[in-house]
Design an enzyme around this catalytic site. Sequence first.
Site, short mmCIF file in Angstrom:
data_model
loop_
_atom_site.label_atom_id
_atom_site.label_comp_id
_atom_site.label_asym_id
_atom_site.label_seq_id
_atom_site.Cartn_x
_atom_site.Cartn_y
_atom_site.Cartn_z
N THR A 188 42.01 43.38 44.36
CA THR A 188 43.37 42.60 44.54
C THR A 188 43.67 42.42 45.80
OG1 THR A 188 44.01 43.90 42.28
CG2 THR A 188 45.80 43.07 43.78
N ARG A 204 37.83 36.70 46.61
CA ARG A 204 39.20 37.12 47.62
C ARG A 204 38.55 37.37 49.04
NH1 ARG A 204 41.96 40.08 42.86
NH2 ARG A 204 43.41 38.57 42.09
N TYR A 230 52.86 38.05 33.79
CA TYR A 230 53.02 39.03 34.49
C TYR A 230 53.92 40.32 34.18
CZ TYR A 230 50.20 37.00 38.24
OH TYR A 230 49.02 36.53 39.09
N HIS A 269 43.50 34.33 39.95
CA HIS A 269 43.78 35.38 39.01
C HIS A 269 42.57 35.69 37.94
CE1 HIS A 269 45.57 37.46 35.41
NE2 HIS A 269 45.19 36.96 34.99
N ASN A 291 46.17 35.79 47.28
CA ASN A 291 44.98 36.10 47.03
C ASN A 291 44.20 35.00 45.95
OD1 ASN A 291 46.13 36.91 44.54
ND2 ASN A 291 45.38 38.96 44.83
N LYS A 342 45.33 30.09 41.92
CA LYS A 342 46.98 30.09 42.19
C LYS A 342 47.30 28.89 43.05
CE LYS A 342 46.87 35.13 41.59
NZ LYS A 342 47.10 36.55 42.12
N PHE A 376 57.48 43.30 43.86
CA PHE A 376 57.08 42.12 44.19
C PHE A 376 57.00 41.12 43.06
CE2 PHE A 376 53.48 44.67 43.41
CZ PHE A 376 52.73 44.01 42.59
N ARG A 390 36.03 39.58 37.10
CA ARG A 390 36.52 40.77 37.87
C ARG A 390 35.67 40.85 39.22
NH1 ARG A 390 42.28 41.38 37.88
NH2 ARG A 390 41.89 43.36 38.98
N GLU A 449 46.41 36.56 27.43
CA GLU A 449 46.38 35.54 28.36
C GLU A 449 45.96 34.22 27.80
OE1 GLU A 449 46.29 38.66 32.26
OE2 GLU A 449 44.72 37.17 32.01
P1 DAT Z 1 45.17 41.28 40.22
O1 DAT Z 1 45.47 40.02 40.42
O2 DAT Z 1 43.77 41.73 40.99
O3 DAT Z 1 44.95 41.69 38.48
P2 DAT Z 1 47.77 42.99 39.98
O4 DAT Z 1 47.52 42.41 38.17
O5 DAT Z 1 47.66 44.27 40.31
O6 DAT Z 1 46.17 42.36 40.51
O7 DAT Z 1 48.71 42.20 40.52
C1 DAT Z 1 49.07 40.77 40.23
C2 DAT Z 1 49.07 40.03 41.58
O8 DAT Z 1 50.45 40.48 42.14
C3 DAT Z 1 48.08 40.14 42.65
O9 DAT Z 1 47.18 39.31 42.37
C4 DAT Z 1 48.92 40.01 43.77
C5 DAT Z 1 50.35 40.50 43.61
N1 DAT Z 1 50.31 41.90 44.05
C6 DAT Z 1 49.76 42.99 43.67
N2 DAT Z 1 49.87 43.82 44.48
C7 DAT Z 1 50.89 43.43 45.33
C8 DAT Z 1 51.59 44.12 46.39
N3 DAT Z 1 51.34 45.21 46.59
N4 DAT Z 1 52.40 43.51 47.11
C9 DAT Z 1 52.32 42.03 47.03
N5 DAT Z 1 51.82 41.42 46.01
C10 DAT Z 1 51.02 42.13 45.16
MG MG Z 2 46.08 41.88 37.14
#
Ligand code: DAT
Ligand code: MG
Length: 151
Positions: free
Chosen positions: A93, A104, A51, A117, A114, A11, A59, A87, A128
């Site tokens: 996450t 991470r 997303y 992705h 973080n 990212k 968010f 993963r 994707e």
């Molecule tokens: P991951 O990236 O582990 O697959 P995700 O798909 O649930 O996680 O979310 C995508 C991204 O969104 C994640 O990497 C960071 C952001 N994100 C997730 N939960 C969040 C939160 N509670 N507050 C802010 N950003 C968040």
């Molecule tokens: Mg995800």
Amino acid sequence: MTDERTFIAVKPDGVLRGLMGEIIKRFEQKGFKLVAMKFMLAPDSLLKEHYIDLKDKPFYAGLCKYMGSAPVCAMVWEGLSAVKTGRVMLGETNPADSKPGTIRGDLCIQVGRNIIHGSDSVESANKEISLWFKPEELVSWKLAALEHIYE
Ligand code: DAT
Ligand code: MG
């Protein structure tokens, strides 16, 4: 099934912090095969689609904006259980819940920054990969060490 593919992206925060090499190194050293790689400023339309499952989260807008704020390094990595193992290599996450030894867990602090992705299922990996890459951008080649990585 050593040909499972996952979509991994460094990212903008990872790119701006100079962590691309460290992240690529981990996947390469693990034994996964790089199939595609693209350094790019991702357009908003692509990020919104990427997303889309999170569109109702508070968010979502901020996430898409941050993802387009600087370049990303989009990649496809291939190998046995590449999605699940990818993963595990990423960590949780929220970096605060990520164990040391994970990307991470070792390299970042906050959930909104973080740095990486990774696809969460084979189905989303396929979605994707086709969203970010054209079929002809996926490179067909043989990893010379293949017979030493798998028995
Ligand atoms: P991951 O990236 O582990 O697959 P995700 O798909 O649930 O996680 O979310 C995508 C991204 O969104 C994640 O990497 C960071 C952001 N994100 C997730 N939960 C969040 C939160 N509670 N507050 C802010 N950003 C968040
Ligand atoms: Mg995800």
